[in-house]
Design an enzyme around this catalytic site. Structure first.
Site, short mmCIF file in Angstrom:
data_model
loop_
_atom_site.label_atom_id
_atom_site.label_comp_id
_atom_site.label_asym_id
_atom_site.label_seq_id
_atom_site.Cartn_x
_atom_site.Cartn_y
_atom_site.Cartn_z
N LYS A 1 0.82 -1.22 0.00
CA LYS A 1 0.00 0.00 0.00
C LYS A 1 0.86 1.28 0.00
CE LYS A 1 -4.04 -1.98 -0.13
NZ LYS A 1 -3.71 -3.40 -0.38
C1 LIG Z 1 -9.88 -2.72 -1.76
C2 LIG Z 1 -9.30 -3.44 -0.60
N1 LIG Z 1 -10.00 -3.51 0.55
C3 LIG Z 1 -9.49 -4.13 1.64
C4 LIG Z 1 -8.27 -4.72 1.62
C5 LIG Z 1 -7.76 -5.41 2.84
O1 LIG Z 1 -6.65 -4.75 3.37
P1 LIG Z 1 -5.78 -5.46 4.52
O2 LIG Z 1 -4.87 -6.43 3.85
O3 LIG Z 1 -5.05 -4.32 5.17
O4 LIG Z 1 -6.74 -6.10 5.44
C6 LIG Z 1 -7.49 -4.66 0.46
C7 LIG Z 1 -6.16 -5.29 0.44
O5 LIG Z 1 -5.47 -5.42 -0.51
C8 LIG Z 1 -8.02 -4.02 -0.68
O6 LIG Z 1 -7.32 -3.94 -1.82
#
Ligand SMILES: Cc1ncc(COP(=O)(O)O)c(C=O)c1O
Length: 408
Positions: free
Chosen positions: A207
């Site tokens: 990210k």
């Molecule tokens: C659009 C979206 N929402 C939620 C997530 C979940 O993030 P995390 O891995 O921090 O839980 C991601 C992860 O890539 C994502 O791309």
């Protein structure tokens, strides 16, 4: 490549050497490695030496500094964006019998959290330009059971929040934003995360800001206080406040909460990354602009656009193939880039294509024509602050070369 500012070497990938100048790099260009430097290492070591490694002073400092950066009323550090979304839904009291409207063009986490609280995900199609959830499609799906609308700011480009907010208000629902990609982005002059509604950010390794794994939930102080309790076993007081001098060992469990707290090791990385965020974003924007100016003239390619009333966080650069202009499909195109040592990805395999969601919610591609037609032609190119000018030139050259080899 002269129109892209150079990156510092501490975070940057080394320039590649060539076996076939301008076409194939000798080393593989990773899709999205983290940009970690000495600053993050020193900050983490400082925490390791401090005697406090779980949620504590650095987590709380990271929350304040993050909130200040996006202009959030309050912020809660957690261990992922998934945790932030789940905690938000649970602390809003959303559950069995409720519906949450969201997009099929997202990562599974956006939908799994709705399933986990016992609510029903209602998936609606996206808009053709931004690939964000379509307000018109939301309007058709809105009903008395709608408790939340969960837009995803796809690739970092904000969803059309004003009409979404008006529709939510008309049925007494909450807008919970999945801003996993949207640090730092703004919609009509408002930074994503600066409003009163809950917004979930991700600090996953790929990210725009990373803590390895991690996330942040922003919103009103009242909502964040409630979510804080849900994020840590439903306990009325966290360990730092219990174990600090003057703290009390007593606590009460007031909700069946989760174990989602952010550690000070994660927060240490976050504090160092936050100091670099403006530079990261500047580089992302410059790389995206360089890609767009190189690809715009190729009729086999459609470049991502940015609407006039937003600022994208440029988390992803999603190129779309104009398939009739090519003799190969998306999957073959990706293989051609891999052969040329360029890492790519696809965002996302739509939710209705995953067996669990397809079968559980009886979803069919025909219900999502815009998502489905775009899914078949999308490819995400490397976009991160560590790309050197040479890396950017290599990506451009590889894409151009693949197009020229396979165009009709
Ligand atoms: C659009 C979206 N929402 C939620 C997530 C979940 O993030 P995390 O891995 O921090 O839980 C991601 C992860 O890539 C994502 O791309």
């Amino acid at each position: 490549m002269t129109d892209v500012a150079s990156t510092s070497t501490s975070d940057g990938a080394e320039g590649a050497s060539y076996c076939s100048p301008g076409v194939t790099r000798s080393s593989f260009l990773a899709f999205s490695p983290p940009s970690i430097g000495e600053e993050e290492i020193l900050e983490v070591v400082d925490t390791l030496r401090s005697g406090w490694i779980t949620t504590g002073p650095k987590s709380h400092r990271f929350e304040s500094e993050f909130a200040a950066r996006v202009g959030a009323p309050a912020a809660l550090g957690v261990n992922s964006c998934t945790a932030a979304l789940h905690t938000a839904l649970a602390s809003l009291g959303i559950g069995s019998g409720d519906e949450v409207i969201t997009t099929p063009l997202t990562f599974a986490a956006t939908v799994s959290v709705i399933h986990h609280v016992g609510a029903t995900p209602v998936l609606v199609d996206v808009e053709p330009d931004t690939l964000n959830i379509s307000p018109a499609a939301i309007s058709a799906a809105l009903g008395p059971r709608t408790r939340a609308i969960l837009p995803v700011h796809y690739g970092g480009h904000p969803a059309d929040l004003d009409p979404i907010g008006e529709m939510a208000e008309s049925v007494g629902a909450t807008v919970l934003e999945d801003a996993a990609h949207a640090l730092v982005a703004s919609y009509r002059g408002r930074v994503i995360g600066s409003g009163p509604n809950p917004v979930a950010f991700s600090f996953y390794a790929t990210k725009n800001l990373t803590t390895g794994e991690g996330g942040m939930l922003t919103g009103t102080p009242e909502m964040v206080d409630r979510a804080r309790i849900w994020s840590l076993h439903g306990m009325s007081r966290d360990a730092w406040r219990r174990y600090a001098r003057g703290g009390s060992w007593r606590y009460e469990v007031v909700a069946p909460g989760f174990k989602y707290n952010m550690t000070d090791i994660q927060a240490a990385m976050g504090l160092a990354q936050l100091r670099k965020l403006d530079g990261f974003q500047c580089r992302r924007r410059a790389v995206a602009a360089a890609y767009t100016s190189a690809f715009r003239e190729l009729d086999a390619l459609e470049v991502p656009s940015e609407r006039g009333d937003v600022e994208s966080a440029w988390h992803l650069y999603v190129l779309r193939l104009n398939l009739p202009a090519l003799r190969i499909g998306r999957d073959h195109f990706i293989e051609e880039l891999t052969t040329r040592n360029i890492g790519t990805s696809v965002h996302f395999i739509p939710i209705y294509r995953h067996p669990f969601y397809r079968d559980c919610y009886r979803l069919e591609p025909a219900s999502f024509p815009v998502t489905e037609s775009n899914y078949r032609r999308m490819v995400s190119l490397p976009l991160h602050p560590g790309l050197s000018d040479q890396d950017v030139a290599d990506v451009i050259e590889a894409v151009r070369d693949a197009v020229l080899e396979h165009r009709r």
